[in-house]
Design an enzyme around this catalytic site. Structure first.
Site, PDB file in Angstrom:
ATOM      1  N   TYR A  42       0.816  -1.214   0.000  1.00  0.00           N
ATOM      2  CA  TYR A  42       0.000   0.000   0.000  1.00  0.00           C
ATOM      3  C   TYR A  42       0.849   1.264   0.000  1.00  0.00           C
ATOM      4  O   TYR A  42       0.488   2.267  -0.618  1.00  0.00           O
ATOM      5  CB  TYR A  42      -1.000  -0.006   1.171  1.00  0.00           C
ATOM      6  CG  TYR A  42      -2.261  -0.748   0.787  1.00  0.00           C
ATOM      7  CD1 TYR A  42      -3.204  -0.146  -0.036  1.00  0.00           C
ATOM      8  CD2 TYR A  42      -2.452  -2.060   1.174  1.00  0.00           C
ATOM      9  CE1 TYR A  42      -4.327  -0.836  -0.448  1.00  0.00           C
ATOM     10  CE2 TYR A  42      -3.580  -2.758   0.771  1.00  0.00           C
ATOM     11  CZ  TYR A  42      -4.518  -2.137  -0.041  1.00  0.00           C
ATOM     12  OH  TYR A  42      -5.616  -2.822  -0.461  1.00  0.00           O
ATOM     13  N   GLN A  87     -15.193   4.839  -7.722  1.00  0.00           N
ATOM     14  CA  GLN A  87     -14.648   3.538  -7.341  1.00  0.00           C
ATOM     15  C   GLN A  87     -13.150   3.640  -7.102  1.00  0.00           C
ATOM     16  O   GLN A  87     -12.519   2.680  -6.671  1.00  0.00           O
ATOM     17  CB  GLN A  87     -14.878   2.528  -8.471  1.00  0.00           C
ATOM     18  CG  GLN A  87     -16.321   2.281  -8.803  1.00  0.00           C
ATOM     19  CD  GLN A  87     -16.443   1.452 -10.070  1.00  0.00           C
ATOM     20  OE1 GLN A  87     -16.438   1.969 -11.188  1.00  0.00           O
ATOM     21  NE2 GLN A  87     -16.512   0.164  -9.909  1.00  0.00           N
ATOM     22  N   HIS A 137     -14.976   2.822  -2.467  1.00  0.00           N
ATOM     23  CA  HIS A 137     -13.939   1.825  -2.172  1.00  0.00           C
ATOM     24  C   HIS A 137     -12.851   2.397  -1.262  1.00  0.00           C
ATOM     25  O   HIS A 137     -11.806   1.785  -1.092  1.00  0.00           O
ATOM     26  CB  HIS A 137     -13.307   1.298  -3.466  1.00  0.00           C
ATOM     27  CG  HIS A 137     -14.266   0.493  -4.300  1.00  0.00           C
ATOM     28  ND1 HIS A 137     -14.060   0.227  -5.636  1.00  0.00           N
ATOM     29  CD2 HIS A 137     -15.437  -0.108  -3.985  1.00  0.00           C
ATOM     30  CE1 HIS A 137     -15.069  -0.483  -6.109  1.00  0.00           C
ATOM     31  NE2 HIS A 137     -15.922  -0.704  -5.125  1.00  0.00           N
ATOM     32  N   CYS A 195      -8.012   2.720  12.389  1.00  0.00           N
ATOM     33  CA  CYS A 195      -7.734   1.565  13.244  1.00  0.00           C
ATOM     34  C   CYS A 195      -8.376   0.306  12.657  1.00  0.00           C
ATOM     35  O   CYS A 195      -9.545   0.334  12.278  1.00  0.00           O
ATOM     36  CB  CYS A 195      -8.278   1.811  14.652  1.00  0.00           C
ATOM     37  SG  CYS A 195      -8.180   0.324  15.687  1.00  0.00           S
ATOM     38  N   GLY A 246     -15.576   6.087 -17.492  1.00  0.00           N
ATOM     39  CA  GLY A 246     -14.424   5.199 -17.379  1.00  0.00           C
ATOM     40  C   GLY A 246     -14.589   4.004 -16.467  1.00  0.00           C
ATOM     41  O   GLY A 246     -13.668   3.627 -15.756  1.00  0.00           O
ATOM     42  N   THR A 247     -15.770   3.414 -16.481  1.00  0.00           N
ATOM     43  CA  THR A 247     -15.923   2.175 -15.720  1.00  0.00           C
ATOM     44  C   THR A 247     -16.810   1.215 -16.488  1.00  0.00           C
ATOM     45  O   THR A 247     -17.688   1.636 -17.238  1.00  0.00           O
ATOM     46  CB  THR A 247     -16.505   2.410 -14.313  1.00  0.00           C
ATOM     47  OG1 THR A 247     -16.572   1.158 -13.631  1.00  0.00           O
ATOM     48  CG2 THR A 247     -17.890   3.027 -14.360  1.00  0.00           C
TER      49      THR A 247
END
Ligand SMILES: [Zn+2]
Length: 269
Positions: A71, A106, A126, A134, A208-209
Site C-alpha cells: 500500500y 470507485q 472503495h 484503526c 471510465g468504468t
C-alpha cells in the site's frame, strides 16, 4: 434529434440532479494503473502476490507487515500522479450544480479530492488510499503520513510501526480501502448515500468504468428502472454504453477527458 450533450445541458440549466460515477478509466489518463491486474503484482523474495491475495482482510489480519509495504508503494504511485482535465471538469461542475451533483467514485487514488471535489459530495465507495484507520475500528480515518520508503522495496520497516499503531488500542492501523473480502457500508464508504443520490437523480453520467463490481451494477439497475437519462463516457463498448443508447442520453465514445470536456463546453461552463 436530441443528443446526449443537449439533454445534459438542459438538465444542468434547469435544476436537474446529476450523479457521476467514475472508475479506473478516469485515473488511467493520469497514469495510474488499475492495480487489479499484473500492474499490481508484488514480489517478495521468490513469491509473487496478486492484488486479490493482498487486498483482503484475511491477509492483513494474518500478516500486516506483508500488506503495508504494498500500500505504501501504491500510494506513492498515486501521489506522483496529478488530476487531469476530467477531474477538473467535475470540480467545475460541482461549483455550478452544488448539491445537485453527487460524485461516486470507485477509485481509491484520492485524485478527485486533490483536484478540489468536496469531501461532502464525493462518495469514495472503495475508500481512499491517502487515509488510514484503526483495524479494530476504535479510531476514525485520518490522513496517512508519508513513510520513508525505497520504491518497490517490499520490506516492512520497523520504524513505521509507531505511525501504523492505533493511539487508542495500540493495535494496527489499516489502509482506508474496501478489500475483496469486505462489504460496502454506509459509515465507512457511504454506500446508502450513493444509492439514495442515484434514486433521486435525473441523470447518471458514467465515466471510465465497466461496472464489474456490484454497486455500479446496482446504480445502473436504478437508472434503468426509473427511466433516467444515462450518459456513458468510455472508448470501449460496455454494459453502460449499451444501456445509455436506450435512453435520452447516449454513449460518448471517448476518453474521460475528451468526454467531460465536451459536456462542459456544450453546457457553456
Ligand atoms: Zn484501535
Amino acid at each position: 434529434m436530441h443528443t446526449a450533450l443537449q439533454t445534459l445541458t438542459e438538465l444542468i440549466h434547469s435544476g436537474g440532479r446529476i450523479v457521476v460515477l467514475t472508475g479506473a478509466g478516469i485515473s488511467a489518463e493520469s497514469g495510474i494503473p488499475t492495480f487489479r491486474g499484473p500492474d499490481g503484482y508484488w514480489t517478495v523474495g521468490s513469491t509473487v502476490y496478486r492484488p486479490q491475495d493482498l487486498a483482503t482482510w484475511r491477509t492483513f489480519a494474518s500478516d500486516p507487515r506483508l500488506v503495508w509495504p504494498w500500500y505504501i508503494w501504491r500510494r506513492e504511485v498515486c501521489l506522483e500522479s496529478e488530476p487531469n482535465d476530467a477531474h477538473l471538469a467535475l470540480v467545475q461542475l460541482e461549483e455550478h450544480l452544488g448539491n445537485r451533483l453527487t460524485l461516486v467514485t470507485q477509485n481509491v487514488d484520492g485524485l478527485h479530492h486533490r483536484a478540489g471535489s468536496s469531501l461532502n459530495r464525493t462518495m469514495e465507495i472503495h475508500g481512499n488510499i491517502n487515509f488510514f484507520r484503526c483495524a479494530q475500528g476504535c479510531e476514525p480515518r485520518r490522513p496517512c503520513p508519508n513513510l520513508p520508503h525505497v520504491r518497490d522495496d517490499p520490506t516492512f520497516h520497523e520504524s513505521w510501526k509507531d505511525t501504523l499503531t492505533c493511539r487508542q488500542c495500540s493495535g494496527w492501523m489499516r489502509p482506508h480501502v474496501l478489500w475483496f473480502d469486505e462489504y460496502y457500508d454506509e459509515e465507512l464508504y457511504r454506500f446508502e448515500s450513493a444509492i439514495r443520490a442515484t434514486e433521486n437523480a435525473d441523470a447518471l453520467i458514467v465515466v471510465g468504468t465497466t461496472g464489474t463490481t456490484s454497486l455500479p451494477a446496482h446504480m445502473l439497475a436504478i437508472a434503468q428502472h426509473k427511466g433516467m437519462v444515462l450518459v456513458d463516457i468510455n472508448p470501449a463498448p460496455n454494459p453502460f454504453a449499451e444501456a445509455a443508447t436506450q435512453t435520452q442520453g447516449g454513449w460518448l465514445r471517448s476518453s474521460a477527458t475528451a468526454g467531460m470536456t465536451a459536456i462542459m463546453s456544450a453546457a457553456n461552463l
